[in-house]
Write a protein that holds these residues in place. Sequence first.
Motif, PDB file in Angstrom:
ATOM      1  N   ARG A 130       0.633  -1.190   0.095  1.00 40.52           N
ATOM      2  CA  ARG A 130      -0.093  -0.095  -0.001  1.00 40.52           C
ATOM      3  C   ARG A 130       0.820   1.417  -0.174  1.00 40.52           C
ATOM      4  NH1 ARG A 130      -2.050  -3.006   4.412  1.00 40.52           N
ATOM      5  NH2 ARG A 130      -1.277  -1.286   5.808  1.00 40.52           N
ATOM      6  N   SER A 131       2.127   1.206  -0.282  1.00 39.33           N
ATOM      7  CA  SER A 131       3.208   2.313  -0.074  1.00 39.33           C
ATOM      8  C   SER A 131       2.820   3.606  -1.157  1.00 39.33           C
ATOM      9  CB  SER A 131       4.411   2.075  -0.343  1.00 39.33           C
ATOM     10  OG  SER A 131       4.786   1.427  -1.828  1.00 39.33           O
ATOM     11  N   ASP A 132       1.902   3.002  -2.302  1.00 44.57           N
ATOM     12  CA  ASP A 132       1.567   4.108  -3.182  1.00 44.57           C
ATOM     13  C   ASP A 132       0.066   4.588  -3.030  1.00 44.57           C
ATOM     14  OD1 ASP A 132       0.451   1.739  -4.013  1.00 44.57           O
ATOM     15  OD2 ASP A 132       1.028   2.142  -6.270  1.00 44.57           O
ATOM     16  N   ARG A 133      -0.339   4.166  -1.954  1.00 40.88           N
ATOM     17  CA  ARG A 133      -1.846   4.585  -1.717  1.00 40.88           C
ATOM     18  C   ARG A 133      -1.906   5.852  -1.139  1.00 40.88           C
ATOM     19  NH1 ARG A 133      -4.538   0.899  -4.619  1.00 40.88           N
ATOM     20  NH2 ARG A 133      -3.433  -1.083  -4.447  1.00 40.88           N
ATOM     21  N   ALA A 138      -3.089   8.609   7.182  1.00 41.10           N
ATOM     22  CA  ALA A 138      -1.894   8.532   7.926  1.00 41.10           C
ATOM     23  C   ALA A 138      -1.383   9.603   8.394  1.00 41.10           C
ATOM     24  CB  ALA A 138      -0.680   7.551   7.128  1.00 41.10           C
ATOM     25  N   ARG A 139      -1.166  10.864   7.391  1.00 39.36           N
ATOM     26  CA  ARG A 139      -0.761  12.220   7.773  1.00 39.36           C
ATOM     27  C   ARG A 139      -1.477  12.848   8.850  1.00 39.36           C
ATOM     28  NH1 ARG A 139      -0.431  13.407   2.000  1.00 39.36           N
ATOM     29  NH2 ARG A 139       1.535  13.369   1.366  1.00 39.36           N
ATOM     30  N   SER A 140      -2.983  12.501   8.717  1.00 42.44           N
ATOM     31  CA  SER A 140      -3.790  13.284   9.873  1.00 42.44           C
ATOM     32  C   SER A 140      -3.589  12.264  11.297  1.00 42.44           C
ATOM     33  CB  SER A 140      -5.410  12.806   9.342  1.00 42.44           C
ATOM     34  OG  SER A 140      -5.611  13.654   8.214  1.00 42.44           O
ATOM     35  N   ALA A 141      -3.055  11.062  11.066  1.00 46.41           N
ATOM     36  CA  ALA A 141      -2.931  10.357  12.429  1.00 46.41           C
ATOM     37  C   ALA A 141      -1.626  10.965  13.020  1.00 46.41           C
ATOM     38  CB  ALA A 141      -2.805   8.878  12.194  1.00 46.41           C
ATOM     39  N   PHE A 142      -0.661  11.039  12.007  1.00 48.84           N
ATOM     40  CA  PHE A 142       0.667  11.676  12.657  1.00 48.84           C
ATOM     41  C   PHE A 142       0.396  12.956  13.311  1.00 48.84           C
ATOM     42  CE2 PHE A 142       4.917  13.652  12.405  1.00 48.84           C
ATOM     43  CZ  PHE A 142       5.613  12.491  12.308  1.00 48.84           C
ATOM     44  N   LYS A 143      -0.439  13.804  12.737  1.00 48.67           N
ATOM     45  CA  LYS A 143      -0.415  15.034  13.266  1.00 48.67           C
ATOM     46  C   LYS A 143      -1.257  14.661  14.525  1.00 48.67           C
ATOM     47  CE  LYS A 143      -0.893  17.496   8.851  1.00 48.67           C
ATOM     48  NZ  LYS A 143      -1.727  18.236   7.923  1.00 48.67           N
ATOM     49  N   ASP A 144      -2.115  14.070  14.727  1.00 49.21           N
ATOM     50  CA  ASP A 144      -3.145  13.592  15.984  1.00 49.21           C
ATOM     51  C   ASP A 144      -2.041  13.382  17.153  1.00 49.21           C
ATOM     52  OD1 ASP A 144      -5.463  14.257  14.919  1.00 49.21           O
ATOM     53  OD2 ASP A 144      -5.672  12.130  14.268  1.00 49.21           O
ATOM     54  N   LEU A 177       8.841   7.647  -1.513  1.00 46.50           N
ATOM     55  CA  LEU A 177       9.755   6.956  -2.192  1.00 46.50           C
ATOM     56  C   LEU A 177       9.023   6.323  -3.637  1.00 46.50           C
ATOM     57  CD1 LEU A 177      12.605   5.585  -2.406  1.00 46.50           C
ATOM     58  CD2 LEU A 177      11.667   3.520  -1.270  1.00 46.50           C
ATOM     59  N   ALA A 178       7.516   5.744  -3.444  1.00 48.66           N
ATOM     60  CA  ALA A 178       6.827   5.157  -4.362  1.00 48.66           C
ATOM     61  C   ALA A 178       6.633   6.208  -5.470  1.00 48.66           C
ATOM     62  CB  ALA A 178       5.661   4.515  -3.802  1.00 48.66           C
ATOM     63  N   THR A 179       6.364   7.523  -5.085  1.00 51.81           N
ATOM     64  CA  THR A 179       6.033   8.692  -5.830  1.00 51.81           C
ATOM     65  C   THR A 179       7.350   8.966  -6.842  1.00 51.81           C
ATOM     66  OG1 THR A 179       4.410   9.252  -4.580  1.00 51.81           O
ATOM     67  CG2 THR A 179       5.383  10.940  -6.039  1.00 51.81           C
ATOM     68  N   ALA A 180       8.748   8.925  -6.169  1.00 47.53           N
ATOM     69  CA  ALA A 180       9.781   9.477  -6.729  1.00 47.53           C
ATOM     70  C   ALA A 180       9.967   8.221  -7.782  1.00 47.53           C
ATOM     71  CB  ALA A 180      10.913   9.431  -5.913  1.00 47.53           C
ATOM     72  N   ASP A 181       9.685   6.897  -7.316  1.00 47.04           N
ATOM     73  CA  ASP A 181      10.142   6.067  -8.376  1.00 47.04           C
ATOM     74  C   ASP A 181       9.058   6.059  -9.500  1.00 47.04           C
ATOM     75  OD1 ASP A 181      11.266   3.282  -9.182  1.00 47.04           O
ATOM     76  OD2 ASP A 181       9.191   2.545  -8.991  1.00 47.04           O
ATOM     77  N   PHE A 182       7.949   6.663  -9.063  1.00 45.69           N
ATOM     78  CA  PHE A 182       6.820   6.627 -10.272  1.00 45.69           C
ATOM     79  C   PHE A 182       7.689   7.634 -11.271  1.00 45.69           C
ATOM     80  CE2 PHE A 182       3.428   9.183 -12.069  1.00 45.69           C
ATOM     81  CZ  PHE A 182       2.561   8.406 -12.644  1.00 45.69           C
ATOM     82  N   TYR A 183       7.912   8.764 -11.001  1.00 50.19           N
ATOM     83  CA  TYR A 183       8.313   9.705 -11.993  1.00 50.19           C
ATOM     84  C   TYR A 183       9.567   9.335 -12.522  1.00 50.19           C
ATOM     85  CZ  TYR A 183       5.694  13.455  -9.548  1.00 50.19           C
ATOM     86  OH  TYR A 183       4.597  14.216  -9.001  1.00 50.19           O
ATOM     87  N   LEU A 184      10.436   8.746 -11.977  1.00 46.40           N
ATOM     88  CA  LEU A 184      11.551   8.045 -12.643  1.00 46.40           C
ATOM     89  C   LEU A 184      11.256   7.010 -13.755  1.00 46.40           C
ATOM     90  CD1 LEU A 184      14.787   7.963 -12.207  1.00 46.40           C
ATOM     91  CD2 LEU A 184      14.459   5.582 -11.182  1.00 46.40           C
ATOM     92  N   ARG A 185      10.177   6.101 -13.534  1.00 45.33           N
ATOM     93  CA  ARG A 185       9.926   5.311 -14.459  1.00 45.33           C
ATOM     94  C   ARG A 185       9.272   5.926 -15.815  1.00 45.33           C
ATOM     95  NH1 ARG A 185       5.938   2.796 -12.635  1.00 45.33           N
ATOM     96  NH2 ARG A 185       5.908   2.894 -10.380  1.00 45.33           N
ATOM     97  N   ARG A 186       8.584   7.255 -15.366  1.00 43.37           N
ATOM     98  CA  ARG A 186       7.957   8.127 -16.382  1.00 43.37           C
ATOM     99  C   ARG A 186       9.022   9.080 -17.054  1.00 43.37           C
ATOM    100  NH1 ARG A 186       5.002   4.763 -15.270  1.00 43.37           N
ATOM    101  NH2 ARG A 186       2.680   4.993 -14.974  1.00 43.37           N
ATOM    102  N   GLU A 187      10.060   8.951 -16.755  1.00 45.00           N
ATOM    103  CA  GLU A 187      11.236   9.768 -17.236  1.00 45.00           C
ATOM    104  C   GLU A 187      11.109  11.172 -16.874  1.00 45.00           C
ATOM    105  OE1 GLU A 187      12.042   8.850 -21.369  1.00 45.00           O
ATOM    106  OE2 GLU A 187      12.324   6.525 -20.946  1.00 45.00           O
ATOM    107  N   ALA A 188      10.519  11.454 -15.537  1.00 45.76           N
ATOM    108  CA  ALA A 188      10.465  12.792 -15.391  1.00 45.76           C
ATOM    109  C   ALA A 188      11.547  12.943 -14.290  1.00 45.76           C
ATOM    110  CB  ALA A 188       8.890  13.020 -14.516  1.00 45.76           C
ATOM    111  N   TRP A 189      12.884  13.152 -14.797  1.00 52.27           N
ATOM    112  CA  TRP A 189      14.050  13.139 -13.992  1.00 52.27           C
ATOM    113  C   TRP A 189      14.052  14.232 -12.994  1.00 52.27           C
ATOM    114  CZ3 TRP A 189      14.498   8.696 -15.846  1.00 52.27           C
ATOM    115  CH2 TRP A 189      14.567   8.567 -17.323  1.00 52.27           C
ATOM    116  N   ILE A 190      13.518  15.477 -13.394  1.00 52.82           N
ATOM    117  CA  ILE A 190      13.649  16.550 -12.025  1.00 52.82           C
ATOM    118  C   ILE A 190      12.722  16.389 -11.162  1.00 52.82           C
ATOM    119  CG2 ILE A 190      13.450  18.974 -11.923  1.00 52.82           C
ATOM    120  CD1 ILE A 190      16.030  18.126 -13.648  1.00 52.82           C
ATOM    121  N   SER A 191      11.511  15.735 -11.616  1.00 56.94           N
ATOM    122  CA  SER A 191      10.557  15.732 -10.560  1.00 56.94           C
ATOM    123  C   SER A 191      10.930  14.387  -9.711  1.00 56.94           C
ATOM    124  CB  SER A 191       9.127  15.055 -11.167  1.00 56.94           C
ATOM    125  OG  SER A 191       8.641  16.177 -11.878  1.00 56.94           O
TER     126      SER A 191
END
Length: 241
Positions: A130-133, A138-144, A177-191
């Motif tokens: 579920r890393s890419d969900r 989770a952010r809200s829980a962390f803030k709580d 990390l999953a988001t960064a990997d997604f950009y890499l696979r889409r050849e969006a190097w700067i992103s």
Amino acid sequence: MKRLTISSLLAVSLLVGCSSSDDVIPDIPPSELYAQAQVSLQAGNWTSAIERLEALDSRYPFGAYSEQVQLDLIYVYYKNDDLALGLATIERFTRLNPTHPKADWVLYMRGLTHMAQDRSFMHDLFRVDRSDRDPEPARSAFKDFKRLLERYPNSLYAEDAQTRMYALKNRLADYELATADFYLRREAWISAINRCQELQRTYPDTEAARKSLTIMLSAYKELKLEDAIKRTEELIALNPQ
């Protein structure tokens, strides 16, 4: 024999859920009704406890049991996976009782409920990563939990909140990390590079931060940025996975 589809089962469950507890709970004194709710709660019969507590809450909203009924509902909604109802009850209770002696517990339960929203039964059943969900719950829980530690550092729930924050931090880092990997696979190097750098700044002490160096290195190589490649290779050597 006609087979029930998943949608049919959901429709039946929604119809059952829409029935009012007042239709099935007898009109008995609140003390007796609350005692019945407690028996169900102690037995782990969440549906029965919810029916009786909801009946109490609707029939006697300002009665002697009002505050405790809401606290019990927060707990049984969480145990029964009625998370939206749990959060609504938490918001209502907090608004009406901002200085309640159990305010730390209510905030703790808010974190637990948000954390549970990040969980999916089907994902757990089939062991889906579920890393890419969407990590918003989770952010809200962390803030709580962070707010709990800031406001009530000596709370009985502070230690557990700290432990859960650690797990949530890794969950959020894995998403980045999953988001960064997604950009890499889409050849969006700067992103990809930008996402890795943000991950390393925000969650520097996570496994995901170390793994992001490899993604960043790949992006730098595609861009042929020799100085950046050298710096990243040095960082990887210093932070082996």
